[in-house]
Write an enzyme that holds these catalytic residues in place. Structure first.
Site, PDB file in Angstrom:
ATOM      1  N   MET A 223      -9.073   7.924  -0.089  1.00 50.30           N
ATOM      2  CA  MET A 223      -9.894   8.142   1.206  1.00 50.30           C
ATOM      3  C   MET A 223     -10.527   9.560   0.932  1.00 50.30           C
ATOM      4  O   MET A 223      -9.945  10.368   0.415  1.00 50.30           O
ATOM      5  CB  MET A 223      -9.013   8.096   2.230  1.00 50.30           C
ATOM      6  CG  MET A 223      -8.261   6.935   2.476  1.00 50.30           C
ATOM      7  SD  MET A 223      -7.625   6.658   4.012  1.00 50.30           S
ATOM      8  CE  MET A 223      -6.685   5.193   3.907  1.00 50.30           C
TER       9      MET A 223
ATOM     10  N   HIS B 293      -8.235   0.821  -4.004  1.00 46.82           N
ATOM     11  CA  HIS B 293      -9.147   0.578  -2.978  1.00 46.82           C
ATOM     12  C   HIS B 293      -9.913   1.829  -2.695  1.00 46.82           C
ATOM     13  O   HIS B 293      -9.518   2.675  -2.151  1.00 46.82           O
ATOM     14  CB  HIS B 293      -8.418  -0.036  -1.754  1.00 46.82           C
ATOM     15  CG  HIS B 293      -9.243  -0.424  -0.461  1.00 46.82           C
ATOM     16  ND1 HIS B 293      -8.682  -0.311   0.640  1.00 46.82           N
ATOM     17  CD2 HIS B 293     -10.435  -0.309  -0.429  1.00 46.82           C
ATOM     18  CE1 HIS B 293      -9.324  -0.614   1.661  1.00 46.82           C
ATOM     19  NE2 HIS B 293     -10.578  -0.602   1.247  1.00 46.82           N
TER      20      HIS B 293
ATOM     21  N   ASP C  55      -4.615   3.538  -1.698  1.00 50.03           N
ATOM     22  CA  ASP C  55      -5.785   3.685  -0.762  1.00 50.03           C
ATOM     23  C   ASP C  55      -6.383   4.961  -1.095  1.00 50.03           C
ATOM     24  O   ASP C  55      -5.822   6.046  -0.796  1.00 50.03           O
ATOM     25  CB  ASP C  55      -5.207   3.630   0.571  1.00 50.03           C
ATOM     26  CG  ASP C  55      -5.048   2.031   0.777  1.00 50.03           C
ATOM     27  OD1 ASP C  55      -5.865   1.251   0.614  1.00 50.03           O
ATOM     28  OD2 ASP C  55      -4.116   1.854   1.457  1.00 50.03           O
TER      29      ASP C  55
ATOM     30  N   ASP D  63      -6.637  -7.029   4.106  1.00 53.30           N
ATOM     31  CA  ASP D  63      -5.723  -5.594   4.199  1.00 53.30           C
ATOM     32  C   ASP D  63      -5.836  -5.073   5.519  1.00 53.30           C
ATOM     33  O   ASP D  63      -7.132  -4.766   6.306  1.00 53.30           O
ATOM     34  CB  ASP D  63      -6.336  -4.733   3.080  1.00 53.30           C
ATOM     35  CG  ASP D  63      -6.032  -3.079   2.997  1.00 53.30           C
ATOM     36  OD1 ASP D  63      -5.010  -3.028   3.645  1.00 53.30           O
ATOM     37  OD2 ASP D  63      -6.697  -2.424   2.390  1.00 53.30           O
TER      38      ASP D  63
ATOM     39  N   MET E 108     -12.097   4.115  -0.729  1.00 52.12           N
ATOM     40  CA  MET E 108     -12.864   4.064   0.674  1.00 52.12           C
ATOM     41  C   MET E 108     -13.563   5.569   0.458  1.00 52.12           C
ATOM     42  O   MET E 108     -13.220   6.448   1.136  1.00 52.12           O
ATOM     43  CB  MET E 108     -12.033   4.159   1.779  1.00 52.12           C
ATOM     44  CG  MET E 108     -11.047   2.786   2.057  1.00 52.12           C
ATOM     45  SD  MET E 108      -9.736   2.710   2.858  1.00 52.12           S
ATOM     46  CE  MET E 108      -8.684   2.954   1.549  1.00 52.12           C
TER      47      MET E 108
ATOM     48  N   SER F 195       0.820  -1.040   0.013  1.00 47.84           N
ATOM     49  CA  SER F 195      -0.142  -0.056  -0.056  1.00 47.84           C
ATOM     50  C   SER F 195       0.842   1.304  -0.043  1.00 47.84           C
ATOM     51  O   SER F 195       1.702   1.335   0.862  1.00 47.84           O
ATOM     52  CB  SER F 195      -0.894   0.023   1.285  1.00 47.84           C
ATOM     53  OG  SER F 195      -1.412   1.311   1.436  1.00 47.84           O
TER      54      SER F 195
ATOM     55  N   MET G 246     -11.333  -6.298   5.271  1.00 42.92           N
ATOM     56  CA  MET G 246     -10.505  -5.270   5.971  1.00 42.92           C
ATOM     57  C   MET G 246     -10.241  -6.047   7.528  1.00 42.92           C
ATOM     58  O   MET G 246     -10.857  -6.296   8.221  1.00 42.92           O
ATOM     59  CB  MET G 246     -11.128  -3.976   6.103  1.00 42.92           C
ATOM     60  CG  MET G 246     -11.378  -3.021   4.861  1.00 42.92           C
ATOM     61  SD  MET G 246      -9.742  -2.761   4.215  1.00 42.92           S
ATOM     62  CE  MET G 246      -8.945  -2.078   5.585  1.00 42.92           C
TER      63      MET G 246
ATOM     64  N   HIS H 125      -1.010  -1.398  -4.323  1.00 41.13           N
ATOM     65  CA  HIS H 125      -2.231  -1.074  -3.677  1.00 41.13           C
ATOM     66  C   HIS H 125      -2.528   0.475  -3.524  1.00 41.13           C
ATOM     67  O   HIS H 125      -1.573   1.094  -2.778  1.00 41.13           O
ATOM     68  CB  HIS H 125      -2.495  -1.950  -2.456  1.00 41.13           C
ATOM     69  CG  HIS H 125      -3.731  -1.922  -1.679  1.00 41.13           C
ATOM     70  ND1 HIS H 125      -4.897  -2.524  -2.064  1.00 41.13           N
ATOM     71  CD2 HIS H 125      -4.163  -1.020  -0.636  1.00 41.13           C
ATOM     72  CE1 HIS H 125      -5.805  -2.164  -1.320  1.00 41.13           C
ATOM     73  NE2 HIS H 125      -5.368  -1.269  -0.334  1.00 41.13           N
TER      74      HIS H 125
HETATM   75  C1  DX5 Z   1      -6.386   1.159   5.390  1.00 41.56           C
HETATM   76  C2  DX5 Z   1      -5.713   0.836   4.166  1.00 41.56           C
HETATM   77  C3  DX5 Z   1      -4.621  -0.197   4.306  1.00 41.56           C
HETATM   78  C4  DX5 Z   1      -3.723   0.140   4.792  1.00 41.56           C
HETATM   79  C5  DX5 Z   1      -2.747  -0.607   5.348  1.00 41.56           C
HETATM   80  O1  DX5 Z   1      -7.573   1.987   5.351  1.00 41.56           O
HETATM   81  O2  DX5 Z   1      -6.790   0.279   3.434  1.00 41.56           O
HETATM   82  O3  DX5 Z   1      -4.421  -0.383   2.994  1.00 41.56           O
HETATM   83  O4  DX5 Z   1      -2.749   1.389   4.294  1.00 41.56           O
HETATM   84  O5  DX5 Z   1      -1.582  -0.465   6.100  1.00 41.56           O
HETATM   85  P1  DX5 Z   1      -0.880  -1.336   7.119  1.00 41.56           P
HETATM   86  O6  DX5 Z   1      -0.236  -2.392   6.178  1.00 41.56           O
HETATM   87  O7  DX5 Z   1       0.002  -0.482   7.491  1.00 41.56           O
HETATM   88  O8  DX5 Z   1      -1.918  -1.741   8.180  1.00 41.56           O
HETATM   89 ZN    ZN Z   2      -6.472  -0.728   1.239  1.00 42.17          ZN
END
Ligand code: DX5
Ligand code: ZN
Length: 216
Positions: free
Chosen positions: A37, A66, A35, A173, A68, A8, A137, A33
């Site tokens: 947000m 991903h 993320d 994840d 969110m 990620s 998750m 990956h």
């Molecule tokens: C959280 C993300 C993850 C996160 C994982 O909302 O979707 O992808 O970055 O990070 P680690 O591996 O540090 O938990």
């Molecule tokens: Zn993620």
């Protein structure tokens, strides 16, 4: 088949994101990956489509995006055009999950559904045949560096049974490290996301290999 590792880039150095993507590619990751947000579905803000477009030339590997964000539907086409190969939406953020999955497929992209830790796996029962991936998750989404929630191991195993022989990946994840990756794989995960465990030191190749070769 060996597990897929998807670092990620939430834990990467944002000041040099393109070079970071190239570095994890050369370090042997399988997917990238990303993320996304929105400060509404989750309490944090990250990357919009222009950032994804900017890093697209730095690797040929799969961009695993991903989302969110709530709602996701109005932005799916923008993320597809920016260079996503696989787009994952959250079941909790979508009143019309089936429609969104059909739309992602119509854009020529792979489709995934993500479930927060409290969300039962039954929610995907009637969309299974539209899915390329289920994302479990194992932390509450929003931040990197949180601890793995053990209850999700049972959910992974249940989803594996639901999927049966369908060609659907199970991605996990949150809080995945070289210390616990073996039990996540044993439960049925086929793709592991790792942020802090990959970017914690500069030797990304060693960090990726440690997760891949995790043993109990
Ligand atoms: C959280 C993300 C993850 C996160 C994982 O909302 O979707 O992808 O970055 O990070 P680690 O591996 O540090 O938990
Ligand atoms: Zn993620």
């Amino acid at each position: 088949m060996s597990v897929l590792i998807a670092p990620s880039i939430l834990s990467a150095d944002f000041a040099q994101l393109g070079a970071e993507v190239k570095a994890i590619d050369e370090a042997g990751c399988d997917w990238i990956h990303i993320d996304v947000m929105d400060g509404h579905f989750v309490p944090n803000l990250t990357f919009g489509p222009p950032v994804i477009k900017a890093i697209r030339p730095w690797t040929k590997k799969t961009f695993d995006v991903h989302l969110m964000i709530d709602p996701a539907q109005p932005y799916l086409e923008d993320y597809a055009k920016a260079g996503a190969d696989l787009i994952t939406v959250h079941a909790e953020a979508d009143k019309h999950l089936d429609r969104s999955l059909q739309f992602i497929k119509s854009l020529g992209k792979k489709a995934g559904v993500s479930l927060n830790p409290h969300t039962p796996e039954g929610i995907i029962e009637y969309v299974l045949d539209r899915l390329d991936m289920v994302l479990v998750m194992s932390v509450n989404p929003g931040f990197g560096g949180q601890s793995f929630i053990e209850s999700q191991l049972e959910k992974i195993a249940r989803i594996k049974r639901m999927i049966g022989s369908r060609p659907i990946d199970i991605q996990v994840d949150g809080g995945v490290t070289a210390d616990n990756a073996w039990k996540v794989m044993a439960a049925g995960a086929t793709c592991l996301v790792a942020g802090s465990a990959v970017f914690k030191t500069k030797d990304y190749a060693a960090n990726i290999a440690a997760i891949r070769n995790s043993k109990g």
